[in-house]
Write an enzyme that holds these catalytic residues in place. Structure first.
Site, mmCIF file in Angstrom:
data_model
loop_
_atom_site.group_PDB
_atom_site.id
_atom_site.type_symbol
_atom_site.label_atom_id
_atom_site.label_comp_id
_atom_site.label_asym_id
_atom_site.label_seq_id
_atom_site.Cartn_x
_atom_site.Cartn_y
_atom_site.Cartn_z
ATOM 1 C CD GLU A 92 -2.672 -0.873 2.683
ATOM 2 O OE1 GLU A 92 -3.401 -1.806 2.994
ATOM 3 O OE2 GLU A 92 -2.512 0.132 3.400
ATOM 4 C CB CYS A 105 2.003 7.093 3.965
ATOM 5 S SG CYS A 105 2.307 5.829 5.206
ATOM 6 C CB CYS A 112 5.140 -5.668 9.807
ATOM 7 S SG CYS A 112 6.203 -4.947 11.070
ATOM 8 C CB CYS A 116 2.145 -3.491 16.954
ATOM 9 S SG CYS A 116 3.865 -2.985 16.855
ATOM 10 C CB CYS A 119 -0.387 -2.713 13.582
ATOM 11 S SG CYS A 119 0.168 -2.264 11.937
ATOM 12 C CB CYS A 341 -1.003 1.544 7.975
ATOM 13 S SG CYS A 341 0.393 0.735 7.320
HETATM 14 C C1 LIG Z 1 2.200 1.268 10.376
HETATM 15 S S1 LIG Z 1 3.517 1.899 11.350
HETATM 16 C C2 LIG Z 1 4.909 1.781 10.253
HETATM 17 C C3 LIG Z 1 6.185 2.306 10.824
HETATM 18 C C4 LIG Z 1 6.791 1.503 11.966
HETATM 19 N N1 LIG Z 1 6.677 0.128 11.777
HETATM 20 C C5 LIG Z 1 6.212 1.924 13.300
HETATM 21 O O1 LIG Z 1 5.543 1.097 13.927
HETATM 22 O O2 LIG Z 1 6.445 3.066 13.695
HETATM 23 C C6 LIG Z 1 3.228 3.671 11.370
HETATM 24 C C7 LIG Z 1 2.385 4.171 12.523
HETATM 25 O O3 LIG Z 1 1.042 3.714 12.369
HETATM 26 C C8 LIG Z 1 0.547 3.381 13.641
HETATM 27 N N2 LIG Z 1 -0.598 2.456 13.541
HETATM 28 C C9 LIG Z 1 -0.579 1.146 13.267
HETATM 29 N N3 LIG Z 1 -1.823 0.647 13.294
HETATM 30 C C10 LIG Z 1 -2.656 1.675 13.585
HETATM 31 C C11 LIG Z 1 -4.076 1.789 13.752
HETATM 32 N N4 LIG Z 1 -4.870 0.753 13.619
HETATM 33 N N5 LIG Z 1 -4.574 3.015 14.051
HETATM 34 C C12 LIG Z 1 -3.776 4.090 14.175
HETATM 35 N N6 LIG Z 1 -2.428 4.040 14.006
HETATM 36 C C13 LIG Z 1 -1.873 2.845 13.734
HETATM 37 C C14 LIG Z 1 1.770 2.750 14.259
HETATM 38 O O4 LIG Z 1 1.693 2.613 15.629
HETATM 39 C C15 LIG Z 1 2.869 3.687 13.868
HETATM 40 O O5 LIG Z 1 2.968 4.745 14.793
HETATM 41 S S1 SF4 Z 2 2.893 -0.718 13.975
HETATM 42 FE FE1 SF4 Z 2 2.515 -2.250 12.421
HETATM 43 S S2 SF4 Z 2 4.036 -1.804 10.862
HETATM 44 FE FE2 SF4 Z 2 4.749 -0.739 12.720
HETATM 45 S S3 SF4 Z 2 6.047 -2.261 13.697
HETATM 46 FE FE3 SF4 Z 2 4.033 -2.567 14.554
HETATM 47 S S4 SF4 Z 2 3.158 -4.217 13.294
HETATM 48 FE FE4 SF4 Z 2 4.905 -3.382 12.181
#
Ligand SMILES: C[S@@+](CC[C@H](N)C(=O)[O-])C[C@H]1O[C@@H](n2cnc3c(N)ncnc32)[C@H](O)[C@@H]1O
Ligand code: SF4
Length: 353
Positions: A92, A105, A112, A116, A119, A341
Site C-alpha cells: 500500500e 506514506c 511486518c 504490534c 496494527c 495502514c
Molecule cells: C504502520 S507503522 C509503520 C512504521 C513503523 N513500523 C512503526 O511502527 O512506527 C506507522 C504508525 O502507524 C501506527 N498504527 C498502526 N496501526 C494503527 C491503527 N490501527 N490506528 C492508528 N495508528 C496505527 C503505528 O503505531 C505507527 O505509529
Molecule cells: S505498527 Fe505495524 S508496521 Fe509498525 S512495527 Fe508494529 S506491526 Fe509493524
C-alpha cells in the site's frame, strides 16, 4: 542476468556504474533528469543518450515494475493505492493532502514481523523486504498520477509509515532516502521526510550517526514497560531502558526534535495516570519532544481495542500540555476508505484466499 530497478541506485552509484561501463560521468545527470524531472517510464524516451548507453541501461535495468491493483479515493482527497509487485505481492501507498503540501506514506516491507497487537500491517508476517527501488517507485507512481491529473502538483513530503518496520530494512531504506532527497533528482527536503520506527534501539544509534537530516518518529504508545509489552511485543527485546538511551543519543547527536507517536486505545493507555507517566518519561527532553496523539483506526481482527472517546483524547492532550509537553492530535485522513495502514492489503489477500 536479471535486471534491477534503476530507481534503486543513488546518484553516486549510477555515476560510478556508468563510468565503470565506459560512459562519461555527465550521463548520470542526463539519466536522472529523464527519470525524476521528466519522469519517463521507458529508456527509449531518453533521446539525448547515445545508442550504446541506452542499450547498456536497457540490458541491466528496468524503470518500473509496480502495477496499480486498486485505487481508493477519499472525499478529503486522500488516495490509497494498492500496488502489485513483480512477484505478485501486494503493498500500500497513500497520498495525503495537508495545508502544507502533499505527503506520501510509503511501505518498506511486504508484511511486518514486529506484530504490534493493534496494527493491520502485522496481521500478515513479513514475506520479504522491499528493495530501495521498489520504495522509490511508490513515490514515482504517485507523482506520475499527479502529473496525469495535470494540476502541476508535486509530492513535497514523505512519511515512512506504511506497512513494515523501516529499521528492519535499514540499508534499502537509507538508499531510498538518499535518492528522494538528492538535489539532482526529486530533491524532497530532508526536513520534509519522517521515518517512523517501533523502537529498534540499535538502529536509532545508526540513524543518529547518518549524515542526513531526516526526521525521526518513535512509536511509543505506552509510558511503562508492562503496558508497552502488552501492546507491542518488540518491547521485550527493546524495553524502555534500552529505547530511551537510544533516543537520548539521537537527540544529543542531532539536536533535532523527535516525534513520539501515541495511539490512544480506550481504557488501555488513555487514562490520566498514563498521561502523567508519559510526562515523567519525557520531562528531561521536553524541549526536543513532540507527542503525536493518534486516534485509533479500528481493525476488525483486533477487536479487543476501541478508539478512545473524544473526551479522554482531550483530557490526555491537556494533561500533557499543562505539564509542558508539546503535543497535538493527529488529523485523520481518509477515514471513509480503508484508512488503517495494511487494512486494504489484508482485506484484498483475504478476499483472494
Ligand atoms: C504502520 S507503522 C509503520 C512504521 C513503523 N513500523 C512503526 O511502527 O512506527 C506507522 C504508525 O502507524 C501506527 N498504527 C498502526 N496501526 C494503527 C491503527 N490501527 N490506528 C492508528 N495508528 C496505527 C503505528 O503505531 C505507527 O505509529
Ligand atoms: S505498527 Fe505495524 S508496521 Fe509498525 S512495527 Fe508494529 S506491526 Fe509493524
Amino acid at each position: 542476468m536479471s535486471k534491477t530497478s534503476i530507481y534503486g541506485l543513488t546518484f553516486e552509484q549510477l555515476t560510478s556504474w556508468l563510468v565503470e561501463h565506459g560512459q562519461k560521468k555527465f550521463r548520470a545527470q542526463q539519466v536522472w533528469d529523464w527519470l525524476y524531472k521528466k519522469r519517463i517510464t521507458d529508456f527509449e524516451e531518453m533521446t539525448n543518450l547515445n545508442k550504446e548507453c541506452l542499450a547498456l541501461l536497457d540490458n541491466h535495468f528496468y524503470i518500473q515494475s509496480l502495477k496499480q491493483a486498486i485505487k481508493q479515493e477519499s472525499s478529503d482527497g486522500t488516495i490509497k493505492f494498492l500496488f502489485e509487485l513483480q512477484d505478485g505481492n501486494l503493498i500500500e501507498t497513500v497520498l495525503m493532502r495537508f495545508s502544507y503540501g502533499l505527503s506520501v506514506c510509503v511501505t518498506t516491507q511486504v508484511g511486518c514481523n514486529i506484530g504490534c497487537t493493534f496494527c493491520a500491517s502485522g496481521l500478515l508476517t513479513k514475506n520479504r523486504d522491499l528493495s530501495g527501488g521498489e520504495i522509490v517507485e511508490q513515490i514515482m507512481k504517485v507523482q506520475q498520477h499527479l502529473d496525469r491529473v495535470g494540476k502541476n502538483e508535486r509530492v513535497s513530503h514523505i512519511v515512512v509509515m506504511g506497512i513494515g518496520e523501516p529499521f528492519d530494512n535499514y540499508s534499502n531504506m537509507m538508499d531510498f532516502l538518499r535518492v528522494v532527497n538528492d538535489q539532482n533528482g526529486l530533491s524532497i527536503g530532508a526536513r520534509h521526510i519522517t521515518v517512523s520506527t517501533s523502537g529498534l534501539a540499535h538502529k536509532i544509534y545508526d540513524f543518529a550517526d547518518e549524515d542526513i537530516q531526516i526526521n525521526l518518529a518513535v512509536s511509543l504508545h505506552a509510558p511503562n514497560n508492562e503496558l508497552r509489552t502488552k501492546i507491542m511485543k518488540i518491547n521485550k527485546a527493546f524495553p524502555l531502558e534500552k529505547l530511551m538511551p537510544a533516543v537520548d543519543y539521537y537527540l544529543e547527536k542531532t539536536n533535532r526534535r523527535i516525534t513520539f507517536e501515541y495511539i490512544l486505545l480506550r481504557d488501555v493507555n488513555d487514562h490520566k495516570e498514563e498521561a502523567l507517566q508519559l510526562v515523567q518519561l519525557l520531562k528531561d527532553k521536553r524541549h526536543l519532544s513532540y507527542v503525536n496523539l493518534i486516534p485509533y483506526n479500528p481493525v476488525d481482527e483486533h477487536n479487543q481495542y476501541q478508539r478512545s472517546t473524544k473526551e479522554s483524547i482531550v483530557k490526555f492532550y491537556e494533561t500533557l500540555l499543562n505539564n509542558g509537553i508539546q503535543c497535538g492530535v493527529r488529523v485523520e485522513q481518509g477515514s471513509d476508505i480503508d484508512a488503517a495502514c495494511g487494512q486494504l492489503r489484508s482485506k484484498q489477500i483475504k478476499a483472494k484466499s
